[in-house]
Design a protein around this motif. Structure first.
Motif: not given
Lengths: 716, 490
Positions: A111-119
């Motif tokens: 999940s962290l990897r996923k939301i890192s793209q949204e930063h």
């Protein structure tokens, strides 16, 4: 959010929030799975300031709850207010990334990897990168292992100074005290190398790779083999020899069989990564050694790769290499002492024939096939038989058929039912390759014998085998060879065999077509409705339900219906039940032709919209259909769409799925109905789009949500 | 342990100061003082007052010898890797975990006191319906896992099933319901006008034990030992005839790596008595047999470790051969030294230290209770000869400790070759009492303070002991009592 006079539509969400801490794990889990609904009701502001802080401290919970939470948070960006607030999700995920349970940690990292793209790049440096650093220098190894998976996602998007820090952190983790962390680092080494600039791959990654590949723990070394594949693809050909090959050679001869096993297991990937030249000089001898390894596990893994390895050899001298280097080892493996090795080989050896061509196959491979067909271990024989198609293409199956037949017969009569089951599954394939004559002559009796096997699973498989055969050889063949035999069993003294007749009819009716079914099968089925065993009778009802669609409407009305009605008044409860079910299903077939379902749906939808607009309790009660109505409607719908997913079927009527879903919320209140096939995520998105449209007041939004929540409470 | 000692240990050098302390305090045999004793380990509140209460009550029970039930008998005792926690298991399937009191300025004498931290029922009695066998709940072994986060993990096993337990603290609890008042009454749904998100509030510390994994159905015979690998990923469980390798995260699959079961059970000549992983090399483990030999296996060589890579056995001395030779040579426990160089084994009469590089004979042999050699016959008759004594190393591998009868336990200093017999008993167990060395005399003249072989009580045996990993603190299980001693604070 709600009127001052109190609003019972808040109630379901209140329940949901309270259940976040219910003592029953299942209820907590349900609640967590509806977290998006809670967040939606709370609004982005309260989600950020109240819900997330609460969730951050919820790490005491059971694994399954934490797992669900970690997964949910990966899709939460919109619910906290979009990308500019996405960093609010970091604290709860950070604490989840330190729990001891690997699956939870992995999910949190995912999940962290996923939301890192949204930063945004700035947020990434201000919020995300410090988190990675905190994890990487955490006291407990759980947090450090989690950090390993996060470097590669933030590296490409940060400034060069931060990049240097990240590389440093990665280096530190590669030489961590705990093997757990070194393992995590080793398994992410390849991934990290991919995002690094080539110069740093050479200066940073290679030393780390070499160090990990000579770690004192073999559990770390074996993971370096995997990294080897990705590193080798990144480097230019001329550097491979000096930077990667020494390590790879060392791994192929490692003292620990687990490392050698890993090399064998990854051999095709390695081969592709290092290119043809090195393959010829280095990998061929290495592969020979693996095929002759002293540990059976390694030999089996290598044997599994024989075909792929040979296929990927450079074409110019492929044949020569195989004939002089690989084939001798393969010959030895055929008589290996370990059956797993032999069966691994048997599953791929046939593939060599296409590579070597007809002459070589007949001269060199055929003897091996024949030996394996006579192997004492059934799995070896099965594997050979299951791959016959490769040989068939090259030399034709006739070459083998003399040895094949005894092997098949022996497997067909094997004492272990799982072996029999396996050979049945290959029957259609064999039949296709051997041709109808050979089949009728030699194998047909076997197929019939399986129908009266004493193990149910075999009888069942034999039934579906017949269907496949009929599909292959056609209805006429079925009528002449199979149907008479099957129908003959209807008079068998053993009721299990009589039931097999019914099962066969169920399976065959569609393949045989209306004529055979009506003329030959139906009379038998109808006659069996007088059977003295209740199990046979209710299976008659089930069969009639099943073959009903194949029969003409005339036969349905005049022959089937009377029999079903008779069965519906049977003394046995089960017979009654299934007869009634069959009647209602077959009835459904008629009624659907008359009712226009789209019209019906539309009506329900309109009612629903009206109830939203006029929130009058009396009105609403009127518009929600009674359970009886609902069930009836649903039965009709279910039967008419047969095997298609409901949503797909409805889609054909041209209504948007959202309409459909909204229309069905009131229906779904009656809980024994099937919840829609749409995955959870999709539902949320649909709801989201409806709810955010400006046409609906906030009041109505909650009201719209209510039915969905009631469903949750009903455990759907 | 002071800071300096800690540093030295971390740098991996032998800790000289520590050894010196041991020398001056322990071996003058006045240095071991008692810090705690527990029995009838009730699930106690962790508060001190309560604890004292409980102990007082227990003391009054003491007078009645029959009060302690079979289920209270301690069957294993083990420090964790930092020595902060100490776990005991008993025949009733319970695990009691003690935590060391933090040093406090107000009560300096409390240093080293261990208090009950958590108590839980690890195993329940079961019945195997297929084999018509009762499965006892008795905890055979407890092994701590190295700490990986704020929680503690331990493996406990009975005869058939290994369980992984998590012991964690909780000091916050969520408050604020939507549908309930603060005092738990349900609110009228129509009065709910806003949604409340629960808030976490501090509360009294609560210690919870939860079973995280159950590793079952892999053993036909009784599990005698478990050992966690240094790769922190796997562990082995050993029964009479087999050794199984497990992944700590996978419960539905284990690999059988040693199987000594002969095709025909009548040809069975030996059984496996214990097994342990090497402390640093994740591929090496040792298992011992009832014949008195130790086999060292290398898991790198092959997937099945039926072939050992080293075989340690001392050739039998024909002159001492007797009917009991085979029984008393059976090894009851094996322990690698902390530095991984030595193996220690315990048989009925001796403790032996083996150098991993020397297979033909032990490096050192220590007589634990040689005076029993003449009494083997009666020990055979009362079954004591089959008792399985354990043995432990101290933190720096310079001293070894093992149990004996009459509540005696023995310590041997490997450097000075001195040894001592101490007694863990109720009579001399006032807190802070200094232990006196005991002597057993054989034959005629009995000096003062000596005890005659014939008056030893064979029903009081110390089978299970453990030594703090860095400090001179030991825990000794004597039937239903647990004694904790430390060398005297100056």
């Amino acid at each position: 959010m709600a009127g001052a006079d109190g609003d019972d539509s808040l109630y379901p969400i209140a329940v949901l929030i309270d259940e976040l801490r219910n003592e029953d794990v299942q209820l907590r889990l349900n609640s967590i799975k509806k977290l998006s609904t809670i967040a939606l009701a709370l609004g982005v502001e309260r989600t950020r300031t109240e819900l997330l802080p609460f969730l951050t401290d919820t790490i005491y919970d059971e694994d399954e709850v934490l797992l669900a939470l970690a997964e949910q948070l990966g899709n939460f960006t919109m619910l906290v207010g979009g990308p500019e607030y996405v960093h609010c999700l970091l604290p709860p995920l950070e604490s989840l990334a330190t729990v001891e349970e690997t699956v939870v940690r992995d999910k949190a990292v995912e999940s962290l990897r996923k939301i890192s793209q949204e930063h945004s790049p700035v947020d990434l440096e201000v919020h995300f990168e410090p988190l990675v650093k905190r994890l990487a220098s955490g006291d407990w190894f759980t947090s450090r292992t989690s950090a390993c998976g996060l470097f590669s996602v933030c590296y490409p998007r940060v400034s060069s100074t931060v990049k240097a820090e990240i590389r440093q952190h990665f280096r530190t983790l590669c030489s961590d005290d705990t093997p757990m962390v070194r393992r995590a680092a080793a398994s992410k080494l390849g991934e990290f190398a991919k995002v690094l600039e080539l110069e740093y791959v050479k200066t940073d990654i290679i030393p780390l790779f070499t160090a990990l590949a000579s770690d004192e723990q073999d559990s770390v070394r074996l993971l370096a083999v995997e990294a080897c594949v990705s590193i080798a693809t990144l480097l230019p050909q001329e550097d491979l020899e000096t930077l990667v090959m020494p390590t790879l050679r060392q791994a192929a001869e490692d003292k620990s069989w687990r490392v050698r096993y890993m090399v064998a297991d990854k051999f095709s990937e390695l081969q592709k990564a290092v290119g043809p030249e090195i393959t010829k000089n280095d990998l061929v001898p290495a592969f020979q050694n693996l095929l002759k390894d002293c540990e059976a596990e390694v030999r089996a893994a290598a044997a599994n790769k024989v075909k792929e390895f040979c296929e990927n050899l450079p074409e110019d001298n492929r044949e020569q290499i195989i004939m002089s280097h690989i084939l001798p080892c393969v010959k030895e493996l055929v008589s290996d002492t370990n059956q797993h090795v032999k069966s691994a080989l048997a599953s791929v050896i046939m593939g060599l024939s296409t590579i070597l061509g007809k002459d070589n196959t007949i001269e060199h491979l055929l003897p091996l096939f024949l030996t394996q067909l006579k192997d004492e271990c059934p799995e070896v024989r099965l594997n050979i038989i299951s791959n016959l198609d490769c040989v068939n293409e090259v030399i034709g199956i006739r070459q083998l058929s003399q040895s094949l037949l005894p092997a098949i017969v022996e497997l067909a009569e094997d004492a272990k039912w799982r072996v029999r089951l396996a050979i049945i599954e290959y029957m259609p394939l064999l039949a296709g390759q051997l041709g109808v004559e050979f089949f009728d002559e030699k194998l047909n009796t076997l197929c019939m014998a399986w129908l009266i096997d004493h193990v149910y699973a075999i009888r069942e498989a034999a039934t579906s085998n017949l269907t496949k055969l009929v599909e292959k050889f056609g209805a006429e063949w079925a009528q002449n060879t199979i149907v008479p035999k099957v129908l003959g069993m209807a008079n068998d003294p053993n009721y299990l065999h009589r039931m097999t007749t019914l099962f066969c009819i169920n399976a065959l009716s569609e393949a045989c077509g209306q004529e055979i079914t009506t003329k030959q099968m139906l009379p038998v089925v109808l006659k069996m409705s007088n059977d003295q065993v209740a199990n046979v009778r209710f299976n008659v009802a089930k069969s009639l339900q099943k073959i009903g669609p194949v029969l003409g409407s005339n036969a349905l009305q005049t022959e089937v219906k009377p029999v079903l009605e008779k069965l519906a008044s049977d003394s046995d409860m089960d017979v009654k039940y299934f007869a009634q079910e069959a009647i209602s299903v077959l009835d459904g077939n008629f009624s659907l032709q008359m009712v226009q379902p789209a019209f019906l749906l539309l009506q329900i939808f309109l009612r629903n919209v009206r109830s939203v607009e006029t929130p009058d309790p009396v009105d609403e009660a009127y518009f929600v259909p009674s359970p009886d109505q609902t069930c009836r409607f649903f039965n009709v719908l279910q039967n008419s769409c047969q095997n298609q997913p409901l949503a797909e079927y409805i889609g054909k009527w041209g209504l948007p799925v959202v309409f459909f879903q909204l229309a069905f919320y009131p229906l779904l209140i009656h809980k024994d109905l099937v919840w829609l096939a749409a995955p959870e995520e999709m539902k949320v998105r649909m709801l989201w789009s409806v709810l955010t449209s400006e046409e609906h007041a906030e009041q109505n939004r909650i009201r719209l949500l209510t039915p969905a929540l009631t469903l949750t409470a009903a455990g759907m | 342990m002071n800071v300096r000692e800690k540093k030295e240990r971390q740098s991996g050098e032998p800790c000289m100061i520590w050894d010196a302390t041991l020398e001056s305090l322990a071996w003058k045999s006045r240095g071991w003082e008692q810090v705690c004793r527990y029995q009838d380990l009730e699930p106690a509140d962790s508060s001190m007052e309560e604890e004292n209460e409980t102990r007082k009550i227990n003391n009054s029970f003491l007078r009645d010898h029959n009060y302690a039930t079979e289920a209270d008998i301690i069957s294993t005792v083990e420090f964790n890797s930092t020595g902060e926690l100490l776990a005991t298991g008993d025949k009733g399937g319970r695990v009691v975990v003690f935590q060391r009191e933090q040093e406090s300025k107000t009560q300096p004498h409390r240093r080293g006191e261990y208090n009950v931290y958590s108590t839980f029922q690890s195993h329940e009695p079961e019945f195997d319906y297929l084999k018509s066998l009762e499965i006892e709940e008795k905890i055979n072994k407890i092994k701590w896992l190295p700490q990986q986060n704020a929680a503690y993990f331990l493996l406990s096993t009975n005869d058939k099933t290994v369980k992984l337990w998590k012991i964690s603290e909780r000091d916050k609890r969520p408050e604020g319901y939507n549908l309930k008042d603060e005092d738990g009454r349900f609110r009228d749904p129509s009065t709910i006008t806003t949604l409340r998100v629960p808030v976490l509030q501090p509360m009294d510390l609560m210690v919870e034990a939860t079973a995280r994994r159950v590793f079952s159905n892999a053993h036909t015979y009784h599990i005698n030992s478990i050992s966690v690998n240094s790769d922190l990923q796997t562990f082995i469980s050993t029964d009479d005839l087999r050794v199984n390798l497990w992944n700590l995260e996978i419960t539905d699959r284990s690999f059988n790596i040693v199987d000594i079961k002969p095709a025909n059970m009548e040809e069975l000549t030996e059984v496996i008595t214990s097994a342990e992983f090497h402390p640093q090399q994740c591929h090496t483990f040792a298992y011992t047999s009832s014949k008195g030999c130790i086999r060292l296996c290398d898991m790198r060589q092959a997937a099945l470790c039926d072939k050992h890579c080293k075989y340690f056995e001392e050739p039998e001395d024909p002159s001492t051969r007797s009917f009991f030779s085979e029984i008393i040579s059976s090894i009851s426990d094996v322990k690698f030294s902390h530095n991984g160089r030595y193996l220690m084994t315990r048989d009925y009469l001796t403790v032996k230290v083996w150098d991993l590089q020397m297979e033909n004979k032990p490096l050192e042999t220590y007589q634990v209770h040689d005076y029993l050699r003449g009494k083997l016959c009666s020990l055979y008759e009362n079954d004591c000869i089959f008792d399985k004594f354990e043995c432990v190393w101290n933190g720096s591998d310079s001293v070894i400790m093992t149990g004996s009868y009459n509540n005696f336990f023995r310590m041997f200093d490997r450097n000075t070759k001195r040894d001592v017999t101490l007694e863990a008993s109720r009579e001399n167990s006032k807190p802070r009492a200094i232990l006196k060395p005991r002597k057993v005399c054989v034959g005629g003249k009995r000096r003062k303070d000596e005890i005659s072989v014939d008056s030893l009580d064979f029903s009081k045996k110390i089978l299970h002991t453990t030594w703090h990993p860095h400090e001179n603190i030991i825990a000794v299980a004597a039937t239903n009592n647990l004694y904790i001693f430390q060398d005297k604070v100056n």
